[in-house]
Design an enzyme around this catalytic site. Structure first.
Site, PDB file in Angstrom:
ATOM      1  CG  HIS A 115       0.755  -6.220   3.576  1.00 28.02           C
ATOM      2  ND1 HIS A 115       0.293  -6.307   4.992  1.00 28.02           N
ATOM      3  CD2 HIS A 115       0.868  -5.008   3.320  1.00 28.02           C
ATOM      4  CE1 HIS A 115       0.162  -5.280   5.285  1.00 28.02           C
ATOM      5  NE2 HIS A 115       0.366  -4.431   4.212  1.00 28.02           N
ATOM      6  CG  ASN A 151      -1.855  -1.278   1.236  1.00 30.26           C
ATOM      7  OD1 ASN A 151      -2.341  -1.552   0.324  1.00 30.26           O
ATOM      8  ND2 ASN A 151      -2.025  -1.878   2.520  1.00 30.26           N
ATOM      9  CD  GLN A 191       2.524   3.838   3.037  1.00 26.67           C
ATOM     10  OE1 GLN A 191       2.521   4.497   2.131  1.00 26.67           O
ATOM     11  NE2 GLN A 191       3.930   3.329   3.361  1.00 26.67           N
ATOM     12  CG  HIS A 226       5.017  -2.493   5.011  1.00 32.08           C
ATOM     13  ND1 HIS A 226       4.906  -1.032   5.259  1.00 32.08           N
ATOM     14  CD2 HIS A 226       3.594  -3.105   5.009  1.00 32.08           C
ATOM     15  CE1 HIS A 226       3.749  -1.053   5.451  1.00 32.08           C
ATOM     16  NE2 HIS A 226       2.768  -2.058   5.326  1.00 32.08           N
TER      17      HIS A 226
HETATM   18  P1  AMP Z   1      -0.052  -0.927   5.704  1.00 33.40           P
HETATM   19  O1  AMP Z   1      -1.549  -1.004   6.197  1.00 33.40           O
HETATM   20  O2  AMP Z   1       0.024  -1.659   4.327  1.00 33.40           O
HETATM   21  O3  AMP Z   1       0.750   0.286   6.145  1.00 33.40           O
HETATM   22  O4  AMP Z   1       0.212  -2.092   6.714  1.00 33.40           O
HETATM   23  C1  AMP Z   1       0.963  -2.079   7.996  1.00 33.40           C
HETATM   24  C2  AMP Z   1       0.956  -3.358   8.598  1.00 33.40           C
HETATM   25  O5  AMP Z   1       1.705  -3.177   9.821  1.00 33.40           O
HETATM   26  C3  AMP Z   1      -0.540  -3.870   9.179  1.00 33.40           C
HETATM   27  O6  AMP Z   1      -0.815  -5.026   8.572  1.00 33.40           O
HETATM   28  C4  AMP Z   1      -0.141  -3.955  10.758  1.00 33.40           C
HETATM   29  O7  AMP Z   1      -0.908  -5.155  11.251  1.00 33.40           O
HETATM   30  C5  AMP Z   1       1.245  -4.241  10.770  1.00 33.40           C
HETATM   31  N1  AMP Z   1       1.806  -3.718  12.132  1.00 33.40           N
HETATM   32  C6  AMP Z   1       1.412  -2.578  12.709  1.00 33.40           C
HETATM   33  N2  AMP Z   1       2.357  -2.536  13.853  1.00 33.40           N
HETATM   34  C7  AMP Z   1       3.126  -3.742  13.903  1.00 33.40           C
HETATM   35  C8  AMP Z   1       4.083  -4.417  14.644  1.00 33.40           C
HETATM   36  N3  AMP Z   1       4.418  -3.677  15.722  1.00 33.40           N
HETATM   37  N4  AMP Z   1       4.624  -5.495  14.328  1.00 33.40           N
HETATM   38  C9  AMP Z   1       4.131  -6.204  13.259  1.00 33.40           C
HETATM   39  N5  AMP Z   1       3.268  -5.744  12.454  1.00 33.40           N
HETATM   40  C10 AMP Z   1       2.744  -4.386  12.687  1.00 33.40           C
END
Ligand code: AMP
Ligand code: ZN
Length: 137
Positions: free
Chosen positions: A102, A87, A94, A100
């Site tokens: 997924h 995203n 995002q 990152h």
């Molecule tokens: P996005 O919405 O594409 O920015 O994805 C961010 C992702 O980070 C989400 O799927 C969250 O569940 C994940 N996330 C947030 N905080 C953490 C954390 N401390 N450790 C692992 N994953 C996380």
């Protein structure tokens, strides 16, 4: 490393994560709030905000790593499918502004919904937008 960035902290091992793999450039972790059991994130260690800041060489390395991780996930989780998702910008979902990838394992009836309503576009509209983007590549 960007001060206050959660994924910088995780990537550099300052904050805890379930780490599946790490090398000099990347860390592969389990998403803490997953869409499914075994939802994986691939993080570059360098603070890269989004796809616009990602250089082609690093992008290639991330995807090469994703092919290896995906096969490990299929082996261990016996998932029937897998979504690769990334995203950019809040409007696109995002929430963490450190690039990152997924990797989401998929199963029949898992109730994960990655879908969109189909737009009606005329052949002329397709041609116009296609040409405009094509010129910029
Ligand atoms: P996005 O919405 O594409 O920015 O994805 C961010 C992702 O980070 C989400 O799927 C969250 O569940 C994940 N996330 C947030 N905080 C953490 C954390 N401390 N450790 C692992 N994953 C996380
Ligand atoms: Zn960061």
């Amino acid at each position: 490393m960007k001060q206050g960035c959660i994924f910088c902290n995780i990537a550099h091992g300052i904050m805890e994560s379930v780490t599946l793999f790490e090398n000099l450039e990347f860390r592969v972790i389990l998403d803490k709030f997953p869409a499914a059991k075994g939802h994986v994130l691939i993080l570059p260690k360098e603070h890269i905000e989004d796809i616009y800041e990602l250089d082609a060489e690093t992008a290639g390395k991330i995807f090469a790593l994703a092919t290896i991780v995906a096969k490990a996930m299929r082996e261990v989780l016996a998932c029937e499918g897998l979504n690769v998702l990334q995203n950019n910008g809040e409007v696109a979902g995002q929430t963490v502004h450190h690039f990152h990838l997924h990797l989401i394992p998929r199963f029949e009836q898992d109730h994960i919904n990655i879908s969109w309503p189909i737009q009606e576009l005329s052949d002329d509209d397709l041609e116009t937008i296609g040409q405009a983007i094509s010129k910029q590549i």
